[in-house]
Design a protein around this motif. Sequence first.
Motif, PDB file in Angstrom:
ATOM      1  N   ALA A   1       0.795  -1.230   0.000  1.00 27.11           N
ATOM      2  CA  ALA A   1       0.000   0.000   0.000  1.00 27.11           C
ATOM      3  C   ALA A   1       0.830   1.283   0.000  1.00 27.11           C
ATOM      4  O   ALA A   1       0.523   2.217  -0.760  1.00 27.11           O
ATOM      5  N   PRO A   2       1.896   1.389   0.816  1.00 30.32           N
ATOM      6  CA  PRO A   2       2.662   2.639   0.819  1.00 30.32           C
ATOM      7  C   PRO A   2       3.389   2.915  -0.502  1.00 30.32           C
ATOM      8  O   PRO A   2       3.796   4.052  -0.757  1.00 30.32           O
ATOM      9  N   GLN A   3       3.562   1.894  -1.337  1.00 32.00           N
ATOM     10  CA  GLN A   3       4.268   2.057  -2.608  1.00 32.00           C
ATOM     11  C   GLN A   3       3.325   2.427  -3.758  1.00 32.00           C
ATOM     12  O   GLN A   3       3.777   2.612  -4.887  1.00 32.00           O
ATOM     13  N   LEU A   4       2.048   2.535  -3.454  1.00 33.62           N
ATOM     14  CA  LEU A   4       1.043   2.758  -4.492  1.00 33.62           C
ATOM     15  C   LEU A   4       0.223   4.011  -4.187  1.00 33.62           C
ATOM     16  O   LEU A   4       0.221   4.498  -3.053  1.00 33.62           O
ATOM     17  N   PRO A   5      -0.489   4.552  -5.188  1.00 32.75           N
ATOM     18  CA  PRO A   5      -1.228   5.806  -4.988  1.00 32.75           C
ATOM     19  C   PRO A   5      -2.244   5.737  -3.853  1.00 32.75           C
ATOM     20  O   PRO A   5      -2.854   4.689  -3.590  1.00 32.75           O
TER      21      PRO A   5
ATOM     22  N   PHE B   1      -9.622  -5.537   2.485  1.00 30.54           N
ATOM     23  CA  PHE B   1      -8.965  -6.681   3.096  1.00 30.54           C
ATOM     24  C   PHE B   1      -9.942  -7.841   3.072  1.00 30.54           C
ATOM     25  O   PHE B   1     -11.049  -7.741   3.620  1.00 30.54           O
ATOM     26  N   ILE B   2      -9.536  -8.960   2.429  1.00 28.91           N
ATOM     27  CA  ILE B   2     -10.486 -10.043   2.194  1.00 28.91           C
ATOM     28  C   ILE B   2     -10.007 -11.381   2.761  1.00 28.91           C
ATOM     29  O   ILE B   2     -10.547 -12.426   2.418  1.00 28.91           O
TER      30      ILE B   2
ATOM     31  N   VAL C   1      -4.750  -6.494  13.729  1.00 25.24           N
ATOM     32  CA  VAL C   1      -5.645  -5.352  13.476  1.00 25.24           C
ATOM     33  C   VAL C   1      -4.879  -4.034  13.495  1.00 25.24           C
ATOM     34  O   VAL C   1      -5.033  -3.195  12.595  1.00 25.24           O
ATOM     35  N   LYS C   2      -4.038  -3.823  14.515  1.00 27.62           N
ATOM     36  CA  LYS C   2      -3.311  -2.559  14.611  1.00 27.62           C
ATOM     37  C   LYS C   2      -2.375  -2.337  13.422  1.00 27.62           C
ATOM     38  O   LYS C   2      -2.412  -1.261  12.797  1.00 27.62           O
TER      39      LYS C   2
ATOM     40  N   THR D   1      -2.998   0.859  10.888  1.00 25.75           N
ATOM     41  CA  THR D   1      -1.980   1.914  10.876  1.00 25.75           C
ATOM     42  C   THR D   1      -1.142   1.872   9.601  1.00 25.75           C
ATOM     43  O   THR D   1      -0.657   2.896   9.134  1.00 25.75           O
ATOM     44  N   GLY D   2      -0.981   0.693   9.042  1.00 29.09           N
ATOM     45  CA  GLY D   2      -0.145   0.553   7.854  1.00 29.09           C
ATOM     46  C   GLY D   2      -0.846   0.878   6.555  1.00 29.09           C
ATOM     47  O   GLY D   2      -0.186   1.115   5.533  1.00 29.09           O
ATOM     48  N   VAL D   3      -2.179   0.900   6.568  1.00 29.31           N
ATOM     49  CA  VAL D   3      -2.940   1.154   5.340  1.00 29.31           C
ATOM     50  C   VAL D   3      -3.998   2.224   5.639  1.00 29.31           C
ATOM     51  O   VAL D   3      -5.179   1.915   5.850  1.00 29.31           O
ATOM     52  N   PRO D   4      -3.600   3.501   5.661  1.00 32.35           N
ATOM     53  CA  PRO D   4      -4.558   4.572   5.975  1.00 32.35           C
ATOM     54  C   PRO D   4      -5.740   4.624   5.009  1.00 32.35           C
ATOM     55  O   PRO D   4      -6.826   5.065   5.381  1.00 32.35           O
TER      56      PRO D   4
END
Length: 264
Positions: free
Chosen positions: A91-95, A102-103, A111-112, A116-119
């Motif tokens: 995610a941080p490497q993409l727009p 999340f599937i 969960v945390k 936090t990693g995928v705003p």
Amino acid sequence: MNNLESRDGERAEEAEQSSMAASAMDGVAAAALRSVLHRVQQAAERSGRGPHQIRVVAVSKTKSVSLIREVYDSGHRCFGENYVQEIIEKAPQLPEDIEWHFIGNLQSNKVKPLLTGVPNLAVVETVDDEKIADRLDRMVATIGRKPLKVMVQVNTSGEESKSGVDPAACVELVKHVALGCPNLEFGGLMTIGMLDYTSTPENFKTLANCRSEVCKSLGITEEQCELSMGMSGDFELAIEMGSTNVRIGSTIFGAREYPKKQPK
């Protein structure tokens, strides 16, 4: 030409061929997406709906950031991942305007890092018990992000290997999410289907019946309760039977590429 120059030339040629192969694969993925969207449109019309009423989640599990980017560049914005570690790396490497779903099965201790990693996480489709709903609710409040849309996963096939709440307990779990988790937004119901990741009409009918019961219990319309059902092998049937959200991976991206196990 000396041996060193020869080897350098061979490496350069191999790199160019690899790049060309990757580029060709990227083109294939974009073309495959167009084909999928056309098939979605036809299935939607058969069900008396427009294609804008069906969301296509491009499932990029095991696929590279560059390949996801190619599909993104073709105009697609909705992607899905099954593993927390993979989505927080990609995610941080993409727009930032990607709508991530999340599937996969979500454990409480993940969960945390997920939130936090995928705003720009848009939806968690796999809430299958009150514990995970409560954990998501508390963490959304703790980090101060906007309410998170979630779906309740229902085990429509009755297989022990599948996650998901039993259809008979679906309404109670939905009520817990909708009425007891103020930082979550109930979005609908999700099912995975049979062990081979195809579904039968009975699986889809079961989820549709669950929606009817949920809507009656909460006093909401069917439009307020999405149905996430249908994957690469059965998404057209799912749409014809009411799905509003299809999760398509290999038909767009090709076969999944799992790393080979290293010899011990």
